[in-house]
Design a protein around this motif. Structure first.
Motif, short mmCIF file in Angstrom:
data_model
loop_
_atom_site.label_atom_id
_atom_site.label_comp_id
_atom_site.label_asym_id
_atom_site.label_seq_id
_atom_site.Cartn_x
_atom_site.Cartn_y
_atom_site.Cartn_z
N LYS A 28 86.23 7.49 15.67
CA LYS A 28 86.71 7.83 14.40
C LYS A 28 86.25 9.49 13.88
O LYS A 28 86.61 9.86 12.89
CB LYS A 28 85.90 7.06 13.37
N VAL A 29 85.48 10.11 14.96
CA VAL A 29 85.18 11.28 14.44
C VAL A 29 84.83 12.22 15.56
O VAL A 29 84.44 11.82 16.56
CB VAL A 29 83.84 11.45 13.50
N SER A 30 85.22 13.71 15.40
CA SER A 30 84.61 14.41 16.79
C SER A 30 84.47 15.91 15.87
O SER A 30 84.68 16.03 14.87
CB SER A 30 85.87 14.64 17.52
N LEU A 31 83.83 16.70 16.55
CA LEU A 31 83.59 18.02 16.06
C LEU A 31 84.77 18.68 15.75
O LEU A 31 85.79 18.35 16.61
CB LEU A 31 82.61 18.87 17.14
N PRO A 32 84.81 19.73 15.09
CA PRO A 32 85.96 20.58 14.68
C PRO A 32 86.52 20.96 16.00
O PRO A 32 87.86 20.99 16.11
CB PRO A 32 85.61 21.75 13.89
N SER A 33 85.87 21.36 17.00
CA SER A 33 86.34 21.92 18.27
C SER A 33 87.05 20.63 19.12
O SER A 33 87.66 21.11 20.17
CB SER A 33 85.46 22.40 19.12
N GLY A 34 86.74 19.46 18.88
CA GLY A 34 87.25 18.50 19.51
C GLY A 34 86.37 17.62 20.18
O GLY A 34 86.50 16.69 20.87
N ASP A 51 76.48 24.38 18.01
CA ASP A 51 77.02 25.49 17.01
C ASP A 51 77.30 26.79 17.35
O ASP A 51 78.23 27.61 17.17
CB ASP A 51 76.14 25.48 15.61
N LYS A 52 76.30 27.17 18.14
CA LYS A 52 76.07 28.55 18.65
C LYS A 52 77.39 28.82 19.58
O LYS A 52 77.78 29.97 19.86
CB LYS A 52 74.90 28.89 19.45
N ALA A 53 77.54 27.68 20.34
CA ALA A 53 78.24 27.68 21.42
C ALA A 53 80.14 27.49 21.04
O ALA A 53 80.88 27.45 21.65
CB ALA A 53 78.06 26.62 22.68
N GLY A 54 80.12 27.44 19.56
CA GLY A 54 81.46 27.54 19.10
C GLY A 54 82.08 26.09 18.75
O GLY A 54 83.12 25.97 18.31
N ALA A 55 81.17 24.96 19.22
CA ALA A 55 81.63 23.70 19.29
C ALA A 55 81.98 22.86 17.69
O ALA A 55 82.65 22.30 17.42
CB ALA A 55 80.82 22.85 19.82
N MET A 56 81.54 23.87 16.60
CA MET A 56 81.54 23.55 15.29
C MET A 56 82.83 24.14 14.59
O MET A 56 82.77 23.90 13.45
CB MET A 56 80.12 23.67 14.50
#
Ligand code: GDP
Ligand code: MG
Length: 206
Positions: A108-114, A175-180
Motif C-alpha cells: 500500500k505504500v512506498s517511498l517517493p523513489s519507489g 533520505d541522504k541517498a535520495g530515496a525520499m
C-alpha cells in the motif's frame, strides 16, 4: 513544537494488544499503564529525537482498534517514511501476523523513489516469558525484508528509545541517498543515457 531539521511520518502496525499504543505513550510521554483501550480511529503524536547531530521530528501514527481487520486503508499509510511492525513475544501468531502486516505495508505504500519503506520489527513484552526464540525473530526479520529488529519491553522501558533512534537513522540514511525524493522519468532516462555514453566512450579505440 520547536523546529526540527527533518520530519517523518512513521506508522505502527501489528495485531491487537501487541503494545502499539503503549509504545507510543512510552516514547512520547514516558508513561506506561496497564489499561487496554481499543476505541476506533487513528491517533498521532510527535516527538523530536536527535540523531547524529540532526534533529528529527517523528510523527507516530497509531491505529486504534482497526488492526483487528489485519489490514489498513491506504490513507493511513499515505506519505509514511518508515514503519514499526510489532509482535508480542508471548503470542506466537503475532509474529506470523507481523509478516502479513509487512506485506500490507509493502502493497500500500512506498517511498517517493519507489523503494519500500524501512520497516523495523519490534518483538515486544520481553519482560514476560517468550514463546519464540531470538533465532526465529531474527530469521523473520532477515528473510522478510525488515532492515533490522529490536526486542523491547515497553513496560520496563527497554529499547523503546533505541528503536526510534534506529529507525530515524535509517530514514535519514535513505533520505541522504535520495530515496525520499521522486525519481522523475526524465532524470532516470538521462542517467541511462549518461552511462551508455560513458561506456561507448570507454570502448572507443581512437
Ligand atoms: P495495542 O492494541 O497494540 O495498541 O496494545 P496496547 O498498547 O493497548 O497494549 C496491550 C496490553 O499490553 C496493555 O495491557 C499493555 O499494558 C500491555 N503491554 C504493552 N507493552 C507491554 C510490555 O512490554 N510488557 C507487558 N508485560 N505488557 C505490555
Ligand atoms: Mg492500541
Amino acid at each position: 513544537m520547536a523546529h526540527a531539521d527533518k520530519e517523518y511520518k512513521v506508522i505502527l502496525v501489528g495485531d491487537p494488544a501487541v503494545g502499539k499504543t503503549a509504545f507510543v505513550r512510552r516514547f512520547v510521554t514516558n508513561q506506561f499503564d496497564t489499561g487496554y483501550r481499543a476505541t476506533m480511529g487513528v491517533e498521532y503524536s510527535s516527538k523530536i529525537v536527535h540523531v547524529d547531530g540532526t534533529s528529527v521530528k517523528i510523527n507516530l501514527w497509531d491505529i486504534v482498534g482497526q488492526e483487528r481487520f489485519r489490514s489498513m486503508t491506504r490513507s493511513f499509510y499515505k506519505m509514511a517514511s518508515g514503519a514499526f511492525i510489532l509482535c508480542d513475544v508471548t503470542q506466537h501468531d503475532t509474529l506470523d501476523q507481523a509478516i502479513a502486516w509487512k506485506r500490507d505495508v509493502d502493497e500500500k505504500v512506498s517511498l517517493p523513489s519507489g523503494k519500500s519503506l524501512p520497516c523495523l520489527l519490534i518483538a515486544n513484552k520481553i519482560d514476560l516469558e517468550a514463546q519464540m526464540t531470538d533465532d526465529k525473530i531474527s530469521s523473520v526479520a532477515q528473510t522478510r525484508g525488515f532492515y533490522s529488529f529490536y526486542k523491547t519491553s515497553v513496560k520496563e522501558n527497554l529499547n523503546v528509545e533505541e528503536s526510534v533512534i534506529s529507525l530515524s537513522r535509517e530514514m535519514l540514511r535513505l533520505d541522504k541517498a535520495g530515496a525520499m525524493l521522486p525519481v522523475s522519468s526524465s532524470s532516470s532516462n538521462n542517467l541511462i543515457l549518461d552511462s551508455e555514453q560513458k561506456s561507448a566512450g570507454n570502448s572507443c579505440n581512437c
